[in-house]
Design an enzyme around this catalytic site. Structure first.
Site, mmCIF file in Angstrom:
data_model
loop_
_atom_site.group_PDB
_atom_site.id
_atom_site.type_symbol
_atom_site.label_atom_id
_atom_site.label_comp_id
_atom_site.label_asym_id
_atom_site.label_seq_id
_atom_site.Cartn_x
_atom_site.Cartn_y
_atom_site.Cartn_z
ATOM 1 N N ASN A 107 -26.044 68.278 30.321
ATOM 2 C CA ASN A 107 -26.612 66.706 29.866
ATOM 3 C C ASN A 107 -28.216 66.574 30.063
ATOM 4 O OD1 ASN A 107 -23.870 66.245 29.468
ATOM 5 N ND2 ASN A 107 -23.608 65.711 31.744
ATOM 6 N N ILE A 108 -28.398 65.809 29.389
ATOM 7 C CA ILE A 108 -30.061 65.476 29.376
ATOM 8 C C ILE A 108 -30.294 64.150 29.818
ATOM 9 C CG2 ILE A 108 -30.583 67.080 27.200
ATOM 10 C CD1 ILE A 108 -30.587 64.274 25.569
ATOM 11 N N ASP A 109 -29.333 63.588 30.450
ATOM 12 C CA ASP A 109 -29.514 62.283 30.993
ATOM 13 C C ASP A 109 -30.321 61.919 32.341
ATOM 14 O OD1 ASP A 109 -27.354 62.641 32.740
ATOM 15 O OD2 ASP A 109 -26.095 62.305 30.950
ATOM 16 N N HIS A 150 -30.216 72.190 28.756
ATOM 17 C CA HIS A 150 -30.848 71.456 27.565
ATOM 18 C C HIS A 150 -32.012 70.750 27.850
ATOM 19 C CE1 HIS A 150 -26.746 72.051 25.612
ATOM 20 N NE2 HIS A 150 -27.315 73.195 25.475
ATOM 21 N N CYS A 168 -49.384 60.243 21.246
ATOM 22 C CA CYS A 168 -50.152 60.597 22.231
ATOM 23 C C CYS A 168 -51.286 59.370 22.418
ATOM 24 C CB CYS A 168 -50.625 61.886 22.436
ATOM 25 S SG CYS A 168 -51.757 62.461 23.519
ATOM 26 N N CYS A 213 -54.769 62.025 21.671
ATOM 27 C CA CYS A 213 -55.128 62.611 20.685
ATOM 28 C C CYS A 213 -54.274 62.049 19.405
ATOM 29 C CB CYS A 213 -54.928 64.047 20.738
ATOM 30 S SG CYS A 213 -53.216 64.722 20.540
ATOM 31 N N THR A 248 -16.648 71.065 26.812
ATOM 32 C CA THR A 248 -15.912 71.700 25.962
ATOM 33 C C THR A 248 -15.793 73.210 25.972
ATOM 34 O OG1 THR A 248 -17.095 71.302 24.279
ATOM 35 C CG2 THR A 248 -15.514 69.753 24.489
ATOM 36 N N PRO A 304 -10.085 65.406 30.983
ATOM 37 C CA PRO A 304 -8.799 64.938 30.629
ATOM 38 C C PRO A 304 -7.832 65.649 29.677
ATOM 39 C CG PRO A 304 -10.971 63.330 30.444
ATOM 40 C CD PRO A 304 -11.135 64.871 30.564
#
Length: 255
Positions: A107-109, A126, A156, A159, A199, A224
């Site tokens: 997860n990236i959260d 990730h 940015c 730049c 998964t 689940p």
């Protein structure tokens, strides 16, 4: 189910080295849409008629950063709108009780960090959504929320180059530092491996489970529904991480 939870709790209590692998299912309990499947954030194709894998790819970020950022912004807003849940908190508490407990997340959260998982025992394979960094000059930028209110792609301040998050997009390689840390720890071995809400379609998710099986470790799946991993684990706990992990933790005494 209660008997299985007790069996897993006993294994964790006796273990020194534990690996908890987490996927989108853990954050789905926070109301964050899972990437694929029922209720997925993206099903099939984008409004532009592209597979989501093409829109959220490294090459697309270079070729059409505004289009790539349209979907990065959707992901970012979904992550920022939700919070860690009892599953994340239970994992952080398990790490507090067991100093040899590591977390490997797809997860990236950033919810594991927000829930209190220590950064030194957390592998975000990730990457993460924030901070952003400039692809031209490398400057770091902490204003993800502010950029989401402005025209995309974000630029940015130094730049005017296109900013990007430190996430692994499609067709990009996994970060070497995170992979290195994972394989360093895998070489030391794990007594217990829990796969939670994933998964398990990637080798680096399957490998730790198979390695633990080979070396006499104990393997568990919390999900689940059945996955490709289900037939390989010692115990399968059917249910949401939100419910199962706190129940599991309640049977593991503090020392």
């Amino acid at each position: 189910m209660e008997q299985a939870i007790l069996q897993v709790a006993r294994a964790i209590e006796q273990a020194e080295r534990i690996l908890v692998i987490t996927g989108a299912g853990v954050s789905a309990d926070s109301g964050l849409p899972t990437y694929r499947g029922l209720g997925g954030l993206y099903n099939g194709h984008t409004a532009e008629g592209l597979p989501i894998e093409a829109a959220l790819s490294g090459p697309m970020l270079q070729r059409d950063p505004a289009l790539c950022w349209k979907y990065l912004a959707e992901l970012s807003k979904a992550c920022l709108a939700a919070r860690p849940n009892a599953g994340h908190s239970a994992i952080a508490e398990l790490q507090r009780r067991k100093p040899g407990c590591w977390v490997l997340t797809q997860n990236i959260d950033g919810y594991h960090r927000a829930a209190g998982s220590p950064a030194q025992r957390l592998i975000e394979i990730h990457g993460e959504l924030a901070p952003l960094f400039c692809q031209s000059c490398g400057a770091e930028d902490d204003e993800l929320i502010e950029h989401l209110q402005r025209p995309l792609p974000p630029r940015c301040a130094r730049c005017a180059g296109v900013l990007r998050p430190s996430v692994v997009l499609f067709e990009e390689r996994l970060p070497e530092a995170a992979l290195g840390k994972l394989y360093d720890e895998l070489r030391k071995g794990f007594d217990v491996v829990l796969a939670v809400g994933t998964t398990a379609s990637f080798p680096y998710i399957v490998e730790p489970v198979m390695q633990a099986r080979k070396t006499g470790g104990f393997t568990v799946e919390v999900n689940p529904s059945s996955t490709d991993l289900s037939r390989w684990v010692d115990v399968r706990l059917e249910g949401k991480a939100l419910d199962v992990l706190p129940a599991l933790l309640s049977h593991i005494p503090e020392h």
